[in-house]
Design a protein around this motif. Structure first.
Motif, short mmCIF file in Angstrom:
data_model
loop_
_atom_site.label_atom_id
_atom_site.label_comp_id
_atom_site.label_asym_id
_atom_site.label_seq_id
_atom_site.Cartn_x
_atom_site.Cartn_y
_atom_site.Cartn_z
N LEU A 66 4.53 -6.67 3.04
CA LEU A 66 4.38 -5.40 3.46
C LEU A 66 3.64 -5.76 4.85
CD1 LEU A 66 2.66 -2.96 0.84
CD2 LEU A 66 4.81 -2.91 2.16
N ASP A 82 -7.89 -5.61 -5.47
CA ASP A 82 -6.79 -5.05 -6.32
C ASP A 82 -6.55 -5.64 -7.67
OD1 ASP A 82 -6.75 -3.33 -4.16
OD2 ASP A 82 -5.07 -4.17 -3.57
N MET A 118 4.55 -6.78 -14.34
CA MET A 118 3.88 -6.96 -13.05
C MET A 118 3.45 -8.33 -12.37
SD MET A 118 3.67 -3.61 -12.42
CE MET A 118 2.90 -3.88 -10.83
N PHE A 154 10.01 0.95 -1.49
CA PHE A 154 9.03 1.50 -0.63
C PHE A 154 7.84 0.45 -0.15
CE2 PHE A 154 4.78 3.42 -0.36
CZ PHE A 154 5.12 4.46 -0.06
N SER A 155 7.88 0.50 1.32
CA SER A 155 7.30 -0.53 1.87
C SER A 155 6.46 0.16 2.93
CB SER A 155 8.35 -1.66 2.60
OG SER A 155 9.15 -0.73 3.29
N PHE A 156 5.54 0.97 2.51
CA PHE A 156 4.60 1.42 3.48
C PHE A 156 3.14 1.09 2.80
CE2 PHE A 156 8.12 4.48 3.75
CZ PHE A 156 8.43 4.16 5.00
N ALA A 157 2.26 0.70 3.36
CA ALA A 157 0.82 0.04 3.15
C ALA A 157 -0.03 1.07 2.72
CB ALA A 157 0.47 -1.13 4.04
N ARG A 195 -2.42 3.68 0.32
CA ARG A 195 -3.21 3.08 -1.15
C ARG A 195 -3.39 4.10 -1.94
NH1 ARG A 195 -5.66 -1.69 -0.01
NH2 ARG A 195 -5.03 -2.77 2.21
N THR A 250 -8.13 0.76 -3.99
CA THR A 250 -7.57 0.04 -2.70
C THR A 250 -6.14 -0.52 -2.84
OG1 THR A 250 -8.85 -1.71 -3.48
CG2 THR A 250 -9.85 -0.55 -1.75
N MET A 251 -5.84 -0.30 -4.12
CA MET A 251 -4.39 -1.01 -4.54
C MET A 251 -3.35 -0.44 -3.64
SD MET A 251 -2.57 -1.39 -8.29
CE MET A 251 -3.78 -2.53 -8.81
N VAL A 252 -2.32 -1.16 -2.96
CA VAL A 252 -1.37 -0.61 -2.06
C VAL A 252 -0.42 -0.06 -3.06
CG1 VAL A 252 -1.47 -2.30 -0.22
CG2 VAL A 252 -0.14 -2.78 -2.25
N PRO A 270 2.97 0.28 -2.95
CA PRO A 270 4.23 -0.38 -3.55
C PRO A 270 3.81 -0.98 -4.80
CG PRO A 270 4.06 -0.96 -1.34
CD PRO A 270 2.75 -0.02 -1.42
N THR A 271 2.63 -1.72 -4.89
CA THR A 271 2.19 -2.12 -6.35
C THR A 271 2.00 -0.95 -7.43
OG1 THR A 271 1.28 -3.85 -5.15
CG2 THR A 271 0.41 -3.65 -7.42
#
Lengths: 896, 896
Positions: A193, A837, A857, B718-721, B723, B844-846, B848-849
């Motif tokens: 990212l 995370d 995951m 989906f590649s936006f950072a 959260r 804080t998890m992004v 995409p994850t």
């Protein structure tokens, strides 16, 4: 938003301590103990949970060996391993990751205070200029203190362009993960990212388009390279195989087929005057009298064995001396690596070269092995090398695994001429993550590989494999009975082979035999040659025999299979079958590139052909039975023994590998028609069921466990209702809090103390030891790097605080806890290395869900939460261990 | 281990309130605001996050319609929808789940206290006797209070055996999930575990073996049923199609081919004397003079249109009056249902019957639609009906989805005679979870279906589809240029079709047109027939034309494609292509079962054939050009226009559906050889790229969005950072705490209050509102059930506490908080309904994850944690909304 508990009253502290006591004493209610029936066994693992890279399976009877030459063998079990494991972790840590912990002794001019800052690419700081930092890193490494045993590490030389391409086994360290460690998929996602964001900011439209297209370019290049390598190996092996029996005096570098290519009649191209056997070369013509024929036979026998020993010796030398990683099929390792494990150098260019050359020699030596599995390894080496040309893949382990998935599809595609089967093989057997995008690209690579190979036309037949067949005779419903018998045989053979091959490999690992790798290969080759030569079906290469077994007897054929003396043929076939079945047990695992597909197919094809001939006889002698008469108007062409051979090959492959769809599709592509898909499917299905009744896993999974890799099988079903709390470390019964790094008041000395005393690969960060509210996770190696850099400063202060978060309030909280004596500008700053995370699971979560979380995951660890408080840590290894323990324990009540 | 905070000191309370204040005020550091650029848009959604079943896409220009006849159409947008949505939730809740909340007014004799207990199967209490509890439940439902608007619900009648099999659109309610809700995969996993455990305990060895084998039995049965249905549909559609043009006077129930089957010459079987056109039946022989021929033409034209209108009317009547769910292709709904959504009755037996009959009528009416998509729906209906025969699948929504994945593979397999393609289609396009086990079983079902259908031999050709071809002419490298042109055309057509079809469907939904479904179908059929009849390529059924386009012109062929007048042929083909392209836009979406594959292939095949003919002409006129001369020794047979038609069909399919591997494999199985896989792949690849450049998704995904289903696409990147904290509800900016159920001191009245005031589908349980330490999750409907049961008791005490956990200490804590006035034996016990294993993500998890977590684990909601404290809730709908908003916003910088 720090927790300001340092000034809490007495009452609260009392309550806290009481809460802790309850936590330890197991007073958590009955469901905690419900699923826990394995306390006895697990205690042996208790402290072994997260240390180092060792991973010992309990159920492998011979696995507790102490080899040193095989880097994969799990070395120890029990307490002694623990100390050794930690020694290895702490004493000499070779090839530490360095770009990860890109050390900057930076002076913050704004505030004037000096902070040792460790920055991690995964979390921060991968700018476009990162490629240039290798040199800086070398300088920094040179300044490292050598005296500290914890922090000692090898110096690696600057990789340069060859190193970047993976030349030299260890020349190109991966800059971010330790060797024999597991990657963190979520972290690499974040990294990608970041990279994309940066590239959007800094690059032009053309660069972006190139970035988007690079995946396709790379897959195409991999396909081309795979095709070329496969062609080279096919042609080379063909020539060297023929050398065992004779030579083309006109041009010794030609194989028999190439030598005779000038012949006008296609049938004569296999045996022509231009090609001379060694007997003829020695002056004994085959047409001479019996005495000379005997001498000719002796010369040919001797030459056959001599060449076999020579080629096997060369192969073993290459493997043992240059690249031990080139031994074996490679599929277990490829599976493990694709699941996220790091084995440095496994895909290096040296491995590639040795594997390709060694495979040619090994196949030519007549060893009972094939080139299909190793081609997957070769394809992955190509993919790995080419991926270093693209920043997108070079710097991201998770992205590179997508490339490797595609490469293994291309490998199977060129091995069997089956692009769709290759993709399904990669999906079913090899790959761990296989998103749609990867599938489509894999298909592209597989296609390109097949097209390139078909243009090289290595067998001069227009087909990609020797045993491609194209017949379209119908089969009859009553033939399903013999097909079922063949399926049962396949399953029994699979169970038998898997068991004894595993036992032999375990025995080899712990006996003195492992020291004599080269001798072993030569001996096996000699024995193979000695026993192969007399039998006409084992003398020629296995692929040729399989091709003959698959095809039909045309009228007037010279094929030995079509002789009239059927009982002798059947006897020879059964002998060949038994011989291959036995010798392969001792062959798979020696120090040579060795695939299983060809010998396994050989066993199945010979057995199937025999059954087919028997059925043919039965039909011929029972023409009047109405069922047969109705089905076969013409009993002579009613039965197709070649089809039985194919079904047999599929059945044994199914029994040994326990593959399903991909196997059927590969066989379907080998025959080029839907006609036989039902018999093939039936045989594969039955052989898998029969095999599963004896032992659970395919040969690859068993070798993975023998080698002790932390592989979380995606296929295995776990259906026990244990809970996260039963598996986590420390166990509830241990009555000890988990090892954590508290945010409040941890000094540098305290951090070092924790890291020295515990060998875990990472530590959760909590607000404080009372509340245990989770705030992040710190990887051991990052902490070590930060410590090393910090201590490098001569006036470092070991009683300074550790700063985990940039939030200023944190420091305030710390200062208040420790007192104002501490100058906070001396703080050890690890902010950039902290992972915020980390995945959290509830303590009551059932293990099947937890296992799915780990699998899907791709995480390395999760923290176990109970009402917002951290109560334990779950690592991938704990999970795998628990799965094996539970499955082994309840094998009798387990069913699918 | 209860938290005993109730007796905390003043200081601690002060600290807590300060902490809360910080939390709300957004003082969380810069990274919180980093990725949040969408506050403006999202405010419209703020309270809409978890309410009801509405899901409105912002980017569909016409989607805010207010239809009532189509149950899928998203009804509203904005504020008015919110109130309506909640009304629908609270006002009339049809078909509430009931086995979930199996209400037991149990008296605990041991303690003597009376507890209203709600027990949930997912968490507890699925014993082997659960099947018998339907009746008990009915009694309990009958005693329910009717006056409470919140708790009002429809009474469902006892399902009985027909209901169990899904007969009647709504007769068999699923007992555990609401209609239009999302299932919880993790919960169903736990349920299956529980069931297995019980069965191990109570059943014998044979029952266990049956349980293990039942999956295979079921898949085999599905395959058989699919094959039979496909055969019935094929034969029926063939006959009715022919009826449009003529009749077999000897036996009117025979199609032309069956009527002429007695003819000895194979060529005469298509046109023979026994078959009479309507012109001949009216007395006008075709050999008569011009005037009579004109009259014959008029009679045939009229009969053709009349039959078309009649059949279309019958079809529309069936669909509108009996089962509206039978309309359309069904693939969007199947995809959504497989991803975990519940649409009750979508796979009922009524739907099956109407879909099968309607499909026959619609295809026969000559509408521009195919039967391939609907066959997938039919297969899923079969799978659903059969799965009710097995307790393992009847009671578990997640397990049933495995069956449906296999059924859709079988559907494609019988539609195209492509078992491998079917499995890959299911894997790539339809299924959400596709574990290895499912793949293997899908393959089995697909195989069985294909074998059954091939034994039925519906087309009397031995092949499963009309357009099976088998030619093996080589193609030449220079032909890749026209193939690329065809690929570009396919992409452009796909983009064009997807756009205008979507626009027309949106327009239909919001215009008055939607009220005249039957009229629309008849009108479309009349227009189609009117324009189809004059053109020889559109007059016969589309599948016949495609078969002709795919095949080659044998010398002396009577096929109109092989006339000498090439320019007229090309003109007719282009006219047919344009007509189909336009009419399909208006056809796909009408109230008839309608697949897209056949019309799309028609468009591609006509265009491809024209290109092939053009290339043929070019080659013929440029024989001397060296490249052509080298490649084609004989220019007459150099070009295969049928191959161009196939490539064209693949390209348009690729453009419309954006499928990749499965499409190539289906085409590969249609041709039965690897020869053309590279051209096919190239065309599909290019058409996908070109299509993606115009609009992002395939037609199915776009229809899913048009219908407003909460579908989390597994393919979308989906590649936006951003959260988790940017997406969660309540948003940080709202400065309000999340709606939670505190363990300490929540009374029954308080619970009812919360449920009345908030329409969320579930509520997290925390220890108390100060600490917000998460303890579990309570689904709204479970809470409503428990409340209803509790209030049914006349002397219920609304100020009694709610008991969330069985732990006694909890109650102690409560008692201490509320005081001793409360008799705890009156507590509302919801312990069994509480989910303890809700997934937790770090704030804080992004994203995409987080998205991968939602996708791969199939969860409905996760709670967002910040340092052990609950700060918000993330639902699947929030996540989908965020994805769409971000993607739409950044469409200009987004690339793959």
């Amino acid at each position: 938003m720090p927790k300001k508990r340092s000034s809490k009253g007495r009452l609260e502290e009392m309550l806290d301590s009481r809460r802790r006591a309850e936590q330890g004493n197991g007073s958590r209610g009955s469901h905690y103990r419900g699923g826990r029936e394995d306390d006895g066994t697990r205690t042996g693992f208790q402290n072994n949970g997260r240390d180092g890279n060792m991973f010992v399976m309990e159920e492998q009877p011979f696995s507790s060996s102490r080899t040193h030459d095989n880097p994969f063998t799990s070395t120890t079990a029990g307490a002694s391993s623990r100390s050794r494991g930690s020694n290895r972790n702490s004493g000499s840590r070779p090839r530490r990751h360095s770009l990860t912990a890109q050390l900057n002794a930076s002076i913050d001019l704004g505030t004037g205070r000096r902070t040792s800052k460790v920055s991690v690419n995964g979390a921060d700081g991968l700018g476009p200029g990162d490629d240039d930092e290798d040199d800086d890193e070398m300088i920094l490494l040179a300044e490292e203190p050598e005296h500290d045993p914890v922090l000692h590490r090898h110096r690696s030389f600057s990789p340069g362009i060859l190193g970047r391409l993976g030349i030299g086994r260890d020349a190109r360290p991966d800059f971010r993960y330790d060797d024999y460690s597991t990657i963190d998929w979520a972290r690499d996602t974040a990294l990608e990212l970041k990279r994309k964001k940066e590239s959007v900011r800094f690059q032009g439209y053309i660069s972006q388009a190139w970035d988007a297209a690079s995946g396709w370019v790379l897959m195409g290049a991999i396909g081309v390279l795979c095709g070329v390598f496969a062609g080279f190996i096919d042609i080379g092996a063909e020539w060297l195989s023929d050398i065992k029996e004779g030579v083309c005096p006109r041009a010794f570098w030609l194989s028999r087929k190439h030598c005779c290519w000038a012949e006008e009649l296609a049938e004569q191209r296999d045996t022509c005057e231009l090609w001379k056997s060694w007997g003829e070369m020695a002056g004994y013509s085959i047409e001479d009298d019996a005495r000379l024929a005997g001498a000719s036979f002796a010369v040919r026998y001797f030459a056959y064995m001599g060449w076999a020993a020579l080629l096997a010796g060369i192969c073993a030398l290459l493997v043992v001396r240059i690249s031990p990683y080139a031994a074996g099929s490679g599929i277990p390792e490829v599976k493990t690596i694709l699941s996220g494990f790091i084995i440095r150098g496994y895909f290096s260019l040296w491995t590639l070269a040795v594997k390709a050359l060694g495979m040619v020699a090994a196949v030519a030596a007549g060893l009972s092995l094939g080139k299909e599995g190793p081609l997957v390894h070769v394809a992955c080496c190509c993919g790995n090398a080419l991926s270093y040309l693209f920043a997108k893949y070079r710097l991201n382990e998770a992205k590179r695994r997508e490339v490797l998935s595609g490469a293994s599809a291309a490998g199977v595609s060129v091995a069997f001429g089956a692009p769709v089967g290759g993709v399904l093989f990669s999906l079913e057997e090899v790959s761990y993550y296989f998103p749609h995008k990867t599938m489509w690209r894999s298909f592209f690579a597989a296609m390109v590989g097949a097209v390139v190979l078909s243009n090289l036309n290595p067998f001069l037949s227009g087909h990609l494999v020797k045993f491609y067949v194209e017949f379209d005779y119908p089969w009859h419903w009553f033939e399903l009975i013999p097909f079922i018998i063949i399926g049962v045989f396949g399953g029994l053979y699979g169970a038998f082979f898997n068991r004894f091959n595993l036992n032999w490999c375990s025995f080899r690992n712990q006996s003195a035999l492992r020291k004599y790798g080269i001798t072993e290969v030569v001996c096996v080759a000699l024995v193979t040659a000695l026993l192969s030569f007399p039998n006409r079906f084992t003398r020629s290469s296995a692929a040729d025999t399989i091709a003959a077994l698959f095809s039909e007897c045309a009228p007037g054929s010279v094929d030995p299979l079509c002789d009239d003396d059927r009982s002798i043929i059947m006897g020879d076939l059964l002998l060949a079958c038994a011989f291959k079945a036995l010798i392969t047990i001792f062959t798979f695992g020696i120090k040579a590139p060795a695939g299983l597909f060809i010998p396994t197919m050989f066993v199945g094809a010979t057995f199937g052909r025999v059954i087919g001939m028997v059925v043919e006889d039965i039909v011929a002698s029972h023409e009047s039975v109405s069922m047969i008469a109705n089905a076969c108007p013409n009993p002579d062409t009613c039965i197709t023994p070649g089809l039985y051979a194919m079904v047999g090959a599929a059945a044994t492959l199914g029994g040994v590998t326990r593959m399903t769809v991909s196997l059927v599709v590969i066989m379907f592509e080998l025959t080029g028609g839907l006609t036989y898909i039902l018999p093939l499917m039936l045989a594969v299905m039955i052989s898998k069921w029969v095999g599963d009744a004896f032992n659970r896993d395919g040969i690859y999974d068993r070798h993975i466990r023998l080698k002790g890799f932390p592989f979380l099988d995606t296929k295995e079903e776990f259906s026990f209702a244990t809970r996260a709390v039963d598996v986590m470390q420390p166990p509830v019964s241990a009555d000890e809090p988990p090892v954590v790094l508290p945010c409040d008041g941890l000094t540098v000395a305290g951090l070092e103390d924790i890291i020295r005393n515990h060998t875990f690969t990472g530590f959760p960060i909590v607000n404080n030891r009372r509340d245990m509210l989770p705030r992040g996770y710190l990887i051991r190696s990052d902490a070590l790097d930060a410590l090393a850099e910090y201590k490098h400063d001569p006036d470092c202060d070991m009683s300074a605080p550790v700063q985990f978060f940039e939030d200023d309030a944190e420091e305030t909280s710390f200062s208040r806890a420790v007192g104002d004596a501490m100058p906070s500008e001396q703080a050890l700053d690890v902010t950039a290395a902290v992972h915020r995370d980390v995945f959290q699971v509830s303590h009551t979560m059932v293990m099947p869900t937890v296992i799915e979380l780990f699998r899907r995951m791709g995480i390395r660890q999760a923290i176990v939460m109970r009402e917002g408080r951290l109560v334990g840590i779950l690592t991938k290894k704990d999970v795998i261990k628990h799965m094996h323990v539970m499955t082994a324990r309840h094998a009798n009540v387990q069913y699918h």
